[in-house]
Design a protein around this motif. Structure first.
Motif, PDB file in Angstrom:
ATOM      1  N   ILE A 197     -11.102  32.400  -3.909  1.00 39.53           N
ATOM      2  CA  ILE A 197     -12.464  32.934  -3.861  1.00 39.53           C
ATOM      3  C   ILE A 197     -13.293  32.183  -2.824  1.00 39.53           C
ATOM      4  O   ILE A 197     -14.019  32.782  -2.022  1.00 39.53           O
ATOM      5  N   VAL A 198     -13.170  30.849  -2.824  1.00 38.67           N
ATOM      6  CA  VAL A 198     -13.907  30.046  -1.838  1.00 38.67           C
ATOM      7  C   VAL A 198     -13.436  30.363  -0.420  1.00 38.67           C
ATOM      8  O   VAL A 198     -14.247  30.563   0.496  1.00 38.67           O
ATOM      9  N   ALA A 199     -12.106  30.439  -0.236  1.00 35.95           N
ATOM     10  CA  ALA A 199     -11.566  30.745   1.096  1.00 35.95           C
ATOM     11  C   ALA A 199     -11.973  32.140   1.553  1.00 35.95           C
ATOM     12  O   ALA A 199     -12.268  32.363   2.737  1.00 35.95           O
ATOM     13  N   ALA A 200     -12.002  33.100   0.621  1.00 39.53           N
ATOM     14  CA  ALA A 200     -12.393  34.467   0.976  1.00 39.53           C
ATOM     15  C   ALA A 200     -13.867  34.541   1.373  1.00 39.53           C
ATOM     16  O   ALA A 200     -14.243  35.293   2.289  1.00 39.53           O
ATOM     17  N   MET A 201     -14.712  33.771   0.700  1.00 32.58           N
ATOM     18  CA  MET A 201     -16.128  33.738   1.074  1.00 32.58           C
ATOM     19  C   MET A 201     -16.307  33.200   2.493  1.00 32.58           C
ATOM     20  O   MET A 201     -17.087  33.735   3.300  1.00 32.58           O
ATOM     21  N   ILE A 202     -15.581  32.135   2.805  1.00 34.52           N
ATOM     22  CA  ILE A 202     -15.662  31.566   4.156  1.00 34.52           C
ATOM     23  C   ILE A 202     -15.123  32.551   5.182  1.00 34.52           C
ATOM     24  O   ILE A 202     -15.713  32.743   6.265  1.00 34.52           O
ATOM     25  N   ASP A 203     -13.994  33.204   4.869  1.00 30.46           N
ATOM     26  CA  ASP A 203     -13.429  34.190   5.787  1.00 30.46           C
ATOM     27  C   ASP A 203     -14.363  35.376   5.988  1.00 30.46           C
ATOM     28  O   ASP A 203     -14.424  35.951   7.084  1.00 30.46           O
ATOM     29  N   LEU A 204     -15.098  35.737   4.960  1.00 30.14           N
ATOM     30  CA  LEU A 204     -16.049  36.847   5.087  1.00 30.14           C
ATOM     31  C   LEU A 204     -17.162  36.493   6.077  1.00 30.14           C
ATOM     32  O   LEU A 204     -17.542  37.319   6.918  1.00 30.14           O
ATOM     33  N   LEU A 205     -17.661  35.266   5.996  1.00 28.99           N
ATOM     34  CA  LEU A 205     -18.684  34.827   6.951  1.00 28.99           C
ATOM     35  C   LEU A 205     -18.137  34.783   8.369  1.00 28.99           C
ATOM     36  O   LEU A 205     -18.808  35.211   9.329  1.00 28.99           O
ATOM     37  N   LEU A 206     -16.895  34.274   8.525  1.00 28.09           N
ATOM     38  CA  LEU A 206     -16.273  34.247   9.849  1.00 28.09           C
ATOM     39  C   LEU A 206     -16.022  35.651  10.376  1.00 28.09           C
ATOM     40  O   LEU A 206     -16.179  35.913  11.581  1.00 28.09           O
ATOM     41  N   LEU A 207     -15.647  36.563   9.477  1.00 21.83           N
ATOM     42  CA  LEU A 207     -15.409  37.942   9.891  1.00 21.83           C
ATOM     43  C   LEU A 207     -16.684  38.612  10.382  1.00 21.83           C
ATOM     44  O   LEU A 207     -16.691  39.290  11.424  1.00 21.83           O
ATOM     45  N   ILE A 208     -17.772  38.421   9.664  1.00 18.08           N
ATOM     46  CA  ILE A 208     -19.047  39.008  10.089  1.00 18.08           C
ATOM     47  C   ILE A 208     -19.495  38.407  11.426  1.00 18.08           C
ATOM     48  O   ILE A 208     -19.990  39.127  12.314  1.00 18.08           O
ATOM     49  N   SER A 209     -19.286  37.111  11.596  1.00 15.57           N
ATOM     50  CA  SER A 209     -19.640  36.468  12.870  1.00 15.57           C
ATOM     51  C   SER A 209     -18.792  37.031  14.015  1.00 15.57           C
ATOM     52  O   SER A 209     -19.315  37.290  15.115  1.00 15.57           O
TER      53      SER A 209
END
Length: 252
Positions: A148-160
């Motif tokens: 869940i933590v890794a997915a949240m970080i990946d979501l921010l990187l994806l949007i960026s």
């Protein structure tokens, strides 16, 4: 983990926000499907990144050889200082070709940094996805939380990355225009957010199950103690009754 049954009931109410996955699977099945999909996807991306790293190494070697050849053609001479090699410029004026080589070297260095960073992040995400699969199969929340933590970080990187990619025409041309690019990115982000919500809901379900099991065990222990106390009190009452109706020899 939970101190009273009210917290457990509140958690059960929160779970009802997402009770299935894609209307056909329960949360556990959906979490397992998400974990398998993410393991396959991250493994595929990791293989591509490793192949890219090997090709970038060859590209840097070729670029270095071309720069040496160009330096020799333009009148540069090489002088050795111990273990280091330095190039000194002769009477030939620098040309645009030299600036192109410098830009190519800079882009190659940035590419190497991006590839190595992406490889490390993808490897961490792959391990988190494997942990998610184990947590979904074994009903263990502590193995679900890292994903869940890794997915949240990946979501921010994806949007960026989506915002940055919007400024490059070469990326937009791959999607035949801005509208298709925005639609594809929005669909991908929405599906990823839905997957995160499903996993979080399953994690809450596991917490509720552990909560219910915890209070059930406590209730069982209390009933056992009450039964033992009642049995002891009945036995004591029977002994007192027997002694009160007995003869003097019973007290000797």
């Amino acid at each position: 983990m939970f101190d009273n049954p009210k917290e457990c009931k509140l958690l059960n109410k929160m779970i009802r926000r997402v009770n299935n996955f894609l209307f056909f699977f329960n949360l556990r099945q959906g979490t397992i499907l998400i974990a398998v999909h993410q393991i396959a996807l991250s493994s595929f991306i990791l293989i591509i990144l490793l192949v890219g790293i090997s090709h970038v190494g060859e590209m840097l070697t070729l670029l270095h050889n071309d720069m040496e050849d160009d330096a020799e053609r333009r009148g540069f001479y090489e002088v050795a200082y111990g273990n280091q090699l330095r190039f000194h410029e002769g009477d030939v004026i620098s040309t645009n070709n030299q600036r192109r080589f410098a830009n190519a070297q800079y882009l190659a260095s940035v590419t190497v940094i991006v590839l190595y960073t992406s490889t490390i992040l993808t490897s961490i995400y792959l391990m988190c996805s494997i942990s998610l699969l184990h947590g979904a199969v074994k009903y263990k929340k502590e193995y679900i939380f890292p994903w869940i933590v890794a997915a949240m970080i990946d979501l921010l990187l994806l949007i960026s990355a989506i915002i940055i990619g919007d400024g490059y025409p070469c990326v937009i041309n791959l999607f035949n225009g801005h509208n298709m690019y925005h639609f594809t990115c929005a669909l991908f982000v929405a599906s990823f957010v839905y997957a995160i919500c499903a996993v979080i809901s399953f994690s809450m379900e596991v917490s509720a199950m552990q909560c219910a099991r915890h209070f059930a065990d406590e209730r069982g222990e209390r009933l056992l103690l009450l039964d033992h106390a009642a049995h002891s009190s009945l036995l004591s009452a029977a002994q007192l009754n027997k002694l009160s109706h007995g003869t003097r020899t019973h007290f000797v």
